[in-house]
Scaffold this active site. Structure first.
Site, PDB file in Angstrom:
ATOM      1  NE  ARG A   3      -2.029  -1.413   3.761  1.00 26.49           N
ATOM      2  CZ  ARG A   3      -2.492  -1.181   5.002  1.00 26.49           C
ATOM      3  NH1 ARG A   3      -3.652  -0.594   5.166  1.00 26.49           N
ATOM      4  NH2 ARG A   3      -1.797  -1.539   6.057  1.00 26.49           N
ATOM      5  CG  ASN A  15      -7.217   2.928   4.056  1.00 27.98           C
ATOM      6  OD1 ASN A  15      -8.288   2.954   4.642  1.00 27.98           O
ATOM      7  ND2 ASN A  15      -6.266   2.048   4.333  1.00 27.98           N
ATOM      8  CD  GLU A  16      -4.896   2.183   8.277  1.00 30.43           C
ATOM      9  OE1 GLU A  16      -5.517   1.710   9.234  1.00 30.43           O
ATOM     10  OE2 GLU A  16      -3.984   1.557   7.670  1.00 30.43           O
ATOM     11  CD  GLU A  45      -9.347   0.040   8.417  1.00 31.57           C
ATOM     12  OE1 GLU A  45      -8.503  -0.655   9.024  1.00 31.57           O
ATOM     13  OE2 GLU A  45      -9.136   0.559   7.317  1.00 31.57           O
ATOM     14  CD  GLU A  83      -4.705  -6.105   5.947  1.00 27.36           C
ATOM     15  OE1 GLU A  83      -4.680  -5.585   7.072  1.00 27.36           O
ATOM     16  OE2 GLU A  83      -5.200  -5.540   4.956  1.00 27.36           O
ATOM     17  CG  PHE A 140      -4.668 -16.378   8.472  1.00 27.36           C
ATOM     18  CD1 PHE A 140      -5.518 -17.413   8.847  1.00 27.36           C
ATOM     19  CD2 PHE A 140      -3.740 -16.613   7.476  1.00 27.36           C
ATOM     20  CE1 PHE A 140      -5.431 -18.656   8.228  1.00 27.36           C
ATOM     21  CE2 PHE A 140      -3.640 -17.849   6.856  1.00 27.36           C
ATOM     22  CZ  PHE A 140      -4.494 -18.877   7.237  1.00 27.36           C
ATOM     23  CG  HIS A 141      -7.319  -8.301   9.876  1.00 27.47           C
ATOM     24  ND1 HIS A 141      -8.570  -7.997  10.375  1.00 27.47           N
ATOM     25  CD2 HIS A 141      -6.501  -7.278  10.249  1.00 27.47           C
ATOM     26  CE1 HIS A 141      -8.505  -6.840  11.016  1.00 27.47           C
ATOM     27  NE2 HIS A 141      -7.269  -6.391  10.957  1.00 27.47           N
TER      28      HIS A 141
END
Length: 724
Positions: A135, A173-174, A334, A382, A384-385
């Protein structure tokens, strides 16, 4: 001694702040607590979309954030646009009553753009190119990248600006997740321009950075450098590094504003936001400035600790968010339903924590509860998030909790919680992003300083003492509070020091931490003795003068690892035991009492103190100043010892009629014009018995009502909400 009366007013920021505007839902009146999460339908075949919407309706989802990472799907090649899939999913969602918070989609760029224009990639401090594939692999100062990004923004605004199902814009985003510090040539040129605007002349810059040290004087702005790698053991000029931190914040904020304005020119009537990253393990931007540029404040918050720390940390982060929002409701963009996947060890949430954490955000002023993400990914970084719909599907404990949460939020909305505001405390703990940046410098007496963690420790100590503090940016107006606390606010300007002095002179209480007020805004050390902020004004307020710092370190053979405190010589008998036996393990100020009326509340004592020639020296002091008073906490103390200090000397009056008598409970109040809502959440692992609770119960999550009126048993991770 205090002359401040009544509740403090909401802190204020710049008069140029964007007007507050809250995104409407697709309900009959547009109201309700927003509930949903990041939705990535482009990760899935379209056949699953209808099932997604069925499950969203089952869970009570009423909003989603869409297209955050979808630039490559929207613009597959430079000369081809594909909006069909986005049209279809927005339409499906809207007809189901689910509003879209539409992203600008610039968080990741398509690979064709990087292939054609590799010059848009940022560089690290070693000069290495930051490659594509994650990202934010782009330089915020790249004019080429900005041109492509703003073209995308305008295309989205033209297509969806009048779409009734799109009710808000989610910019980027962030920001800064992967490009907070860019050392590219674009960044170098932009930094030189930034310095030129800030300082005007090269002489002013040389003065600010202290470039006569190590022979770094510059003759023109063309010689200004960014702090790239200078050798393994080299120390960066701290003034230069601090300005580079400021520049990094500003360049990303400028990029956000450019995106926002490109859309606003076409679609000015829908609110804008971007998701901050505020938890007490991160706060990388100066969000006090960013908050001025959004219509509603949003945050991404992920838990880090278990046990009591879990809830306390959440409330501490949220307290800062409430100040950024100036008391208006704010948005959880989030958080996680259970475990994340980016830590070395990823703990899942226990029974009830998914709901409890969400309601805790509401208790601290949030009117929107959203998760990353809707459906757990089957692939990618992600996968397994945790998500609202886990890999195991809808027949799971986790999805049933999500459904229970949706119903509970609807109950709170129907009761009138939406739009109510968090009741403020009488005490403000002051937060400074610049002091947090400064504590990371490798030029300080200790590299173990952490301003934000010290803010958290003080916040927890106030909770332990039966009170609750607000957390307010130093640069905002906090003059209506009765007490302000400055934990490791390393950097204080002359202007801010004067604000503190005026506050105390008018009857306020100022509490100054052990590493506060040592440097000015240019990272110049204040002279004349510590803490020297304001050319000695802070010392005058405190009635002390420090000569040296005593720094302890664990594991140094033959040296003490801690120093104990004993009672001061002028402490009332009933207070003598307050800090007797308290322990400091990192930093002690070697001070002399200079004020005629300064009281020593605790001093260094014992064999370890004698070893470091501190025995009998003042550790904690109190000094009258004008109509108020100033405390100096001259050493680091743990949460337990800070709690004793607060209980004895700083205990605040009851914050509300429903005062927080039980320190095992986090108690907050949200008020509207016609009602007050009390939230009670156990802080620890044990169930809590509450008596005399006034009001009608609205939510009893993992809570039982007792036989006596106003009595409740709130189990671990439970929540009680009553309406008065």
């Amino acid at each position: 001694m205090q002359i401040h009366t009544g509740k403090p007013a909401v802190p204020t920021a710049t008069p140029n702040r964007q007007p507050f505007a809250w995104p409407k839902l697709l309900t009959e009146n547009g109201r309700g607590i927003a509930f949903g999460g990041d939705y990535n339908p482009d990760q899935w075949p379209e056949e699953i979309w209808d099932d997604d919407i069925r499950l969203m309706e089952k869970a009570g989802v009423n909003t989603v954030a869409l297209a955050i990472f979808s630039w490559d799907r929207i613009q597959p090649t430079e000369d081809r646009w594909n909006f069909g899939w986005l049209d279809r999913i927005i339409e499906k969602l809207g007809k189901a009553g689910i509003a879209t918070d539409l992203a600008s989609a610039t968080a990741t760029a398509p690979l064709w753009l990087y292939e054609k224009h590799p010059e848009v990639l940022p560089r690290d401090k070693y000069g290495h190119q930051v490659n594509a594939g994650s990202r934010q692999s782009w330089s915020p100062t790249s004019p080429v990248f900005k041109e492509y990004a703003l073209t995308l923004c305008r295309k989205l605004a033209e297509r969806y600006g009048s779409n009734p199902y799109v009710t808000a814009w989610h910019m980027g985003n962030e920001y800064g997740w992967n490009n907070r510090e860019d050392y590219s040539d674009n960044a170098l040129e932009a930094f030189r321009a930034w310095c030129r605007r800030k300082y005007g002349t090269i002489d002013a810059l040389n003065q600010a950075w202290g470039t006569t040290f190590w022979g770094q004087e510059m003759n023109s702005f063309d010689e200004v450098l960014i702090p790239r790698f200078m050798g393994a053991d080299s120390m960066v000029n701290p003034g230069q590094k601090l300005d580079f931190e400021r520049f990094g914040n500003d360049m990303l904020l400028d990029f956000y504003k450019a995106e926002r304005d490109a859309i606003a020119e076409i679609c000015p009537d829908k609110p804008f936001t971007t998701n901050f990253m505020v938890s007490t393990d991160q706060c990388c931007m100066d969000y006090a400035d960013w908050a001025n540029e959004v219509n509603f404040v949003s945050n991404d918050h992920y838990f880090h600790e278990g046990g009591e720390m879990h809830l306390d940390e959440l409330a501490c982060s949220d307290a800062l968010m409430d100040s950024f929002a100036l008391g208006k409701p704010w948005y959880v963009m989030e958080h996680s339903t259970s475990a994340v996947q980016w830590k070395p060890l990823n703990m899942r949430k226990r029974k009830g924590e998914t709901v409890r954490d969400s309601l805790a955000h509401v208790a601290m002023g949030a009117d929107a509860i959203n998760f990353f993400q809707w459906r757990a990914s089957a692939f990618g970084a992600e996968s397994f998030h945790s998500a609202m719909v886990p890999h195991a599907g809808e027949d799971t404990k986790l999805f049933r909790q999500v459904c229970e949460l949706g119903e509970t939020l609807r109950t709170l909305a129907d009761a009138g919680v939406q739009g109510s505001e968090l009741e403020r405390s009488d005490t403000a703990i002051l937060f400074s992003a610049e002091s947090e940046w400064a504590t990371r410098s490798q030029t300080l007496p200790s590299m173990k300083l952490n301003h934000w963690h010290d803010v958290r420790d003080w916040y927890r100590a106030f909770l332990n003492a039966g009170s609750r503090a607000d957390i307010v940016p130093l640069k905002y107006d906090w003059s209506d509070y009765k007490t302000v606390v400055l934990p490791t606010v390393l950097m204080l300007s002359a202007v801010d020091t004067r604000r503190l002095a005026d506050f105390a002179a008018a009857g306020g209480r100022v509490v100054v931490g052990y590493a506060t007020g040592l440097i000015d805004e240019n990272f110049h050390t204040w002279l004349g003795g510590y803490p020297g902020a304001g050319n000695g004004l802070l010392r005058d307020m405190l009635g002390i003068r420090g000569e040296e710092f005593n720094i302890l370190g664990s594991g140094v053979e033959g040296e003490p690892e801690a120093i104990r405190l004993g009672a001061g010589g002028e402490v009332a008998l009933e207070d003598a035991a307050a800090l007797n036996g308290a322990t400091t393990r990192l930093w002690q100020n070697d001070v002399t009492v200079t004020g005629d009326r300064t009281q020593v509340l605790a001093m260094y004592a014992g064999e370890e103190a004698d070893e470091w020639e501190l025995d009998g020296m003042a550790a904690v002091t109190r000094n009258p100043y004008g109509a108020g008073e100033a405390y100096f906490v001259g050493c680091d103390l743990d949460v337990a010892d800070l709690t004793k200090l607060i209980r004895t000397y700083l205990a605040a009056p009851a914050q509300s009629q429903q005062s927080q008598a039980n320190t095992d409970v986090l108690h907050t109040v949200r008020k509207s014009a016609d009602a007050a809502f009390d939230f009670y959440l156990p802080r620890g692992k044990k169930e809590v018995e509450l008596q005399g609770v006034e009001g009608e119960p609205v939510v009893l999550f993992q809570t039982e009502r007792g036989e006596e009126n106003g009595s409740y048993t709130v189990r671990r991770n439970g929540v009680l909400v009553v309406r008065r």
